[in-house]
Scaffold this active site. Structure first.
Site, PDB file in Angstrom:
ATOM      1  N   CYS A 126      10.986 -11.574  12.143  1.00 29.04           N
ATOM      2  CA  CYS A 126       9.572 -12.264  11.609  1.00 29.04           C
ATOM      3  C   CYS A 126      10.265 -13.451  10.519  1.00 29.04           C
ATOM      4  O   CYS A 126      10.080 -14.749  10.031  1.00 29.04           O
ATOM      5  CB  CYS A 126       9.970 -11.626  10.364  1.00 29.04           C
ATOM      6  SG  CYS A 126      10.861 -10.478   9.210  1.00 29.04           S
ATOM      7  N   THR A 170       0.718  -9.305  10.108  1.00 27.21           N
ATOM      8  CA  THR A 170      -0.182 -10.256   8.471  1.00 27.21           C
ATOM      9  C   THR A 170      -2.046  -9.245   9.044  1.00 27.21           C
ATOM     10  O   THR A 170      -1.902  -8.174   7.976  1.00 27.21           O
ATOM     11  CB  THR A 170      -0.480 -11.572   8.850  1.00 27.21           C
ATOM     12  OG1 THR A 170       1.033 -11.619   8.552  1.00 27.21           O
ATOM     13  CG2 THR A 170      -1.140 -11.628   7.893  1.00 27.21           C
ATOM     14  N   LYS A 189       6.975   6.535   9.218  1.00 28.82           N
ATOM     15  CA  LYS A 189       6.537   6.414  10.767  1.00 28.82           C
ATOM     16  C   LYS A 189       6.978   5.160  11.312  1.00 28.82           C
ATOM     17  O   LYS A 189       6.961   4.225  11.474  1.00 28.82           O
ATOM     18  CB  LYS A 189       4.861   6.060  10.287  1.00 28.82           C
ATOM     19  CG  LYS A 189       4.667   6.107  11.739  1.00 28.82           C
ATOM     20  CD  LYS A 189       2.961   6.216  12.615  1.00 28.82           C
ATOM     21  CE  LYS A 189       2.801   4.375  12.796  1.00 28.82           C
ATOM     22  NZ  LYS A 189       4.160   3.907  13.669  1.00 28.82           N
ATOM     23  N   GLU A 243       3.011 -18.030  14.393  1.00 31.62           N
ATOM     24  CA  GLU A 243       4.173 -16.934  15.186  1.00 31.62           C
ATOM     25  C   GLU A 243       3.858 -15.906  16.837  1.00 31.62           C
ATOM     26  O   GLU A 243       2.540 -15.581  16.960  1.00 31.62           O
ATOM     27  CB  GLU A 243       3.993 -15.549  14.687  1.00 31.62           C
ATOM     28  CG  GLU A 243       5.299 -15.001  14.264  1.00 31.62           C
ATOM     29  CD  GLU A 243       5.498 -13.322  13.033  1.00 31.62           C
ATOM     30  OE1 GLU A 243       4.412 -12.353  13.113  1.00 31.62           O
ATOM     31  OE2 GLU A 243       6.170 -13.501  13.162  1.00 31.62           O
ATOM     32  N   GLU A 267       5.659  -6.588   4.482  1.00 34.92           N
ATOM     33  CA  GLU A 267       6.661  -7.620   5.129  1.00 34.92           C
ATOM     34  C   GLU A 267       6.576  -7.919   6.664  1.00 34.92           C
ATOM     35  O   GLU A 267       6.023  -7.233   7.051  1.00 34.92           O
ATOM     36  CB  GLU A 267       7.876  -7.270   5.291  1.00 34.92           C
ATOM     37  CG  GLU A 267       8.428  -6.950   3.662  1.00 34.92           C
ATOM     38  CD  GLU A 267       9.621  -7.517   3.272  1.00 34.92           C
ATOM     39  OE1 GLU A 267       9.222  -9.232   3.549  1.00 34.92           O
ATOM     40  OE2 GLU A 267       9.629  -7.269   1.913  1.00 34.92           O
TER      41      GLU A 267
HETATM   42  P1  NAI Z   1       1.655  -4.149  14.421  1.00 33.48           P
HETATM   43  O1  NAI Z   1       1.406  -4.617  12.693  1.00 33.48           O
HETATM   44  O2  NAI Z   1       0.585  -2.935  14.812  1.00 33.48           O
HETATM   45  O3  NAI Z   1       3.433  -3.001  14.266  1.00 33.48           O
HETATM   46  C1  NAI Z   1       3.529  -2.845  13.284  1.00 33.48           C
HETATM   47  C2  NAI Z   1       3.119  -1.226  12.175  1.00 33.48           C
HETATM   48  O4  NAI Z   1       2.533  -0.804  11.830  1.00 33.48           O
HETATM   49  C3  NAI Z   1       3.535   0.030  14.415  1.00 33.48           C
HETATM   50  O5  NAI Z   1       4.237   0.872  12.969  1.00 33.48           O
HETATM   51  C4  NAI Z   1       2.507   0.308  14.231  1.00 33.48           C
HETATM   52  O6  NAI Z   1       2.463   1.861  14.492  1.00 33.48           O
HETATM   53  C5  NAI Z   1       1.761  -0.411  12.390  1.00 33.48           C
HETATM   54  N1  NAI Z   1       0.739   0.471  12.155  1.00 33.48           N
HETATM   55  C6  NAI Z   1      -0.621  -0.508  13.677  1.00 33.48           C
HETATM   56  N2  NAI Z   1      -1.853   0.258  13.530  1.00 33.48           N
HETATM   57  C7  NAI Z   1      -1.556  -0.220  11.750  1.00 33.48           C
HETATM   58  C8  NAI Z   1      -2.892   0.930  10.772  1.00 33.48           C
HETATM   59  N3  NAI Z   1      -4.608   1.124  11.073  1.00 33.48           N
HETATM   60  N4  NAI Z   1      -2.357   1.566  10.141  1.00 33.48           N
HETATM   61  C9  NAI Z   1      -1.071   1.840   9.727  1.00 33.48           C
HETATM   62  N5  NAI Z   1      -0.192   1.166  10.812  1.00 33.48           N
HETATM   63  C10 NAI Z   1      -0.555   0.791  11.597  1.00 33.48           C
HETATM   64  O7  NAI Z   1       1.844  -5.115  14.882  1.00 33.48           O
HETATM   65  P2  NAI Z   1       2.248  -5.214  16.516  1.00 33.48           P
HETATM   66  O8  NAI Z   1       0.840  -5.396  16.829  1.00 33.48           O
HETATM   67  O9  NAI Z   1       3.051  -4.048  17.150  1.00 33.48           O
HETATM   68  O10 NAI Z   1       2.910  -6.365  17.063  1.00 33.48           O
HETATM   69  C11 NAI Z   1       2.128  -7.651  16.643  1.00 33.48           C
HETATM   70  C12 NAI Z   1       2.888  -8.998  16.011  1.00 33.48           C
HETATM   71  O11 NAI Z   1       2.441  -8.681  14.830  1.00 33.48           O
HETATM   72  C13 NAI Z   1       4.169  -9.412  16.595  1.00 33.48           C
HETATM   73  O12 NAI Z   1       3.654 -10.376  17.692  1.00 33.48           O
HETATM   74  C14 NAI Z   1       3.791 -10.156  15.514  1.00 33.48           C
HETATM   75  O13 NAI Z   1       4.146 -12.075  15.417  1.00 33.48           O
HETATM   76  C15 NAI Z   1       4.030  -9.543  14.206  1.00 33.48           C
HETATM   77  N6  NAI Z   1       5.143  -8.797  14.277  1.00 33.48           N
HETATM   78  C16 NAI Z   1       5.552  -8.801  12.611  1.00 33.48           C
HETATM   79  C17 NAI Z   1       6.841  -8.150  12.386  1.00 33.48           C
HETATM   80  C18 NAI Z   1       7.575  -8.418  10.701  1.00 33.48           C
HETATM   81  O14 NAI Z   1       9.149  -8.500  11.053  1.00 33.48           O
HETATM   82  N7  NAI Z   1       7.121  -9.067  10.198  1.00 33.48           N
HETATM   83  C19 NAI Z   1       6.619  -6.596  13.044  1.00 33.48           C
HETATM   84  C20 NAI Z   1       6.286  -6.309  13.718  1.00 33.48           C
HETATM   85  C21 NAI Z   1       5.283  -7.472  14.420  1.00 33.48           C
END
Ligand code: NAI
Ligand code: MG
Length: 482
Positions: free
Chosen positions: A290, A236, A181, A383, A256
């Site tokens: 990250c 996180t 996804k 972050e 991650e």
């Molecule tokens: P997010 O954690 O919501 O999104 C990442 C992925 O998780 C997306 O594919 C999203 O559709 C999916 N997702 C969201 N809620 C879910 C759920 N309940 N069950 C399963 N999958 C789910 O991240 P978001 O809101 O886009 O970004 C917020 C912050 O997260 C960023 O500002 C950053 O600090 C951090 N982040 C860190 C990343 C990394 O590389 N470690 C990548 C993306 C975001």
């Protein structure tokens, strides 16, 4: 248009009026993909429902049985062919990444190359999933690495293409099927990779990409009893929720998550090199990385000199059109991400260094360096995921290590010193999974990658990535006379 994916479910938009209309009255079962540099709608993709997820898992389950039954050499050959097809489409994939994620074209080419290289690397692993023969009394004891079944990969938008591959390539090589996804904002490269997999001859259903909303399609995938493991990259908070859901099914997870990594500059370092490297280490990918070294720790005696060198290095970082090969930094991914960054640092807040950003359409944000008011500063420990770094002075080695570890995260970091002993001591003392000395590089497909503390769980890439997608079975065969 030659750079567009040809997926039949996707409708490319030609007219801006239509875009704006769709934007306001978006169907709940589809997502619009914007070019973050222009805010134009470049595609509409269907958003998977829980029923779509269940159907995909069922198809994957069927495909996985046949895949696991293939000779390892045949799995390896098909994955190498997939790598070769990706190699033939590097320019197309890179151009898609530029349009949907706003990445500078040079970086996007590297990302597409990383997918190819990882597929090649993992392919070899299909034939080297060696078990062990372990000496025990009374018989022959051997271990087998058996595939888990269907693996769910939940990918983020910051490096949509490589991170889609990090979970997928080793999972497939180890004999699993993958349902991926992608993030809502960046589904296009993943959809194209799934088409290229079929073109390479991978079986139907083995690698499926289901765009959709995180809380709907993502959650349904994580909960599905037919999914044997979840690989997640993202925030996180969502990662913790996914881990809790997986607990109910006793499903393994790889997480991650975020980071707030230190860039530690000792007075004995090559200060010119450290200052020249620092902008890329927090501005690459517009800081949506990250591994971004967004906390710059500088030893007191060289602090002023370092800041003098850092200012021109930051302000000369070329920001603008991601399709221009001279560009080093594009826009942020979305309006929401820019609001998140602004919530930490309003664009008119006082800053030690601030670069320029284009005005008008696009989710632009200027390169910004803040001097910390104290180590507990919110901007210094949380972050931000934007082109913002915080600089803090330190006194000595112990102070540097204490500051480096003063965060809940532990993903990466850099250490700048000419003292070999110090480089080793500090590398061992910093609680983080990926450190570099006199460098800011973190990611190589052949070396393990992952976080300490709340930066994650498990490792991706490197030599052990395949076994992370297997169960180890132990078999004891009695040698006693019957
Ligand atoms: P997010 O954690 O919501 O999104 C990442 C992925 O998780 C997306 O594919 C999203 O559709 C999916 N997702 C969201 N809620 C879910 C759920 N309940 N069950 C399963 N999958 C789910 O991240 P978001 O809101 O886009 O970004 C917020 C912050 O997260 C960023 O500002 C950053 O600090 C951090 N982040 C860190 C990343 C990394 O590389 N470690 C990548 C993306 C975001
Ligand atoms: Mg979210």
């Amino acid at each position: 248009m030659s750079n567009e994916p040809s997926d039949q479910h996707r409708h490319e938009h030609q007219h801006r009026h239509e875009h704006q209309h769709r934007h306001e009255h978006q169907h709940p079962h589809e997502h619009q993909v914007l070019n973050p540099a222009t805010e134009e709608v470049i595609a509409t993709v269907p958003a998977a429902t829980p029923e779509d997820v269940a159907a995909a898992v069922a198809r994957a389950t069927g495909a996985q049985r046949g895949w696991a039954a293939l000779a390892p050499a045949d799995r390896a050959r098909l994955l190498r062919r997939f790598a070769a097809v990706v190699d033939d489409h590097i320019e197309e994939l890179a151009a898609l990444e530029v349009r949907e994620a706003g990445h500078p074209i040079g970086n996007a080419r590297w990302e597409a190359g990383n997918v190819r290289d990882l597929l090649d690397y993992a392919a070899g692993g299909a034939e080297r999933l060696n078990g062990a023969q372990i000496p025990v009394a009374g018989g022959l004891n051997v271990t087998f690495h058996e595939p888990l079944g269907v693996v769910a990969v939940i990918a983020p938008w910051n490096f949509p293409m490589p991170i889609a591959a990090w979970g997928t390539a080793p999972a497939l090589a180890a004999g699993n099927a993958v349902v991926l996804k992608p993030a809502e904002t960046t589904p296009l490269t993943a959809l194209r990779l799934a088409e290229l997999a079929l073109e390479a001859g991978l079986p139907e259903g083995l690698f499926q990409v289901l765009p959709g909303a995180g809380p709907v399609a993502g959650a349904a995938l994580v909960e599905h009893p037919g999914v044997a493991k979840v690989v997640f990259t993202g925030s996180t908070a969502v990662g913790k929720g996914i881990m809790a859901t997986c607990a109910a099914g006793v499903k393994p997870v790889t997480l991650e998550l975020g980071g707030k990594s230190p860039n530690i500059v000792f007075a004995d370092a090559d200060i010119e090199r450290a200052a020249a490297s620092a902008p890329g280490s927090f501005l690459d990918n517009t800081g949506q990385d990250c591994c971004a070294r967004s906390r710059i720790l500088v030893q007191r005696g060289v602090y002023d000199r370092f800041m003098e060198l850092l200012a021109p290095a930051v302000t000369s970082f070329v920001v603008g059109d991601p399709a221009d090969p001279a560009t080093a930094m594009g826009p942020l991914i979305s309006a929401a991400q820019r609001e998140r960054v602004r919530s930490y640092v309003p664009e008119d807040a006082p800053a030690a260094i601030r670069g320029e950003a284009p005005k008008g359409k696009g989710f632009w944000y200027p390169a910004t360096v803040l001097e910390a008011t104290g180590p507990g500063d919110r901007a210094a420990v949380e972050e931000i995921f934007g082109p913002v770094a915080v600089v803090l002075p330190f006194e000595d080695e112990a102070d540097a290590v204490r500051l480096a570890n003063a965060t809940d995260y532990g993903l990466s970091g850099s250490i700048w010193t000419r003292d070999v002993g110090r480089a080793v001591r500090v590398s061992r003392a910093v609680a983080a999974g990926n450190l570099s000395v006199n460098s800011h590089s973190s990611v190589r497909y052949a070396t393990p990658f992952g976080g300490y503390k709340q930066s994650g769980l498990g490792r991706e890439l490197g030599p052990d990535a395949l076994t992370a997608f297997t169960e180890t079975k132990n078999v004891f065969i009695s040698t006693e006379e019957q």
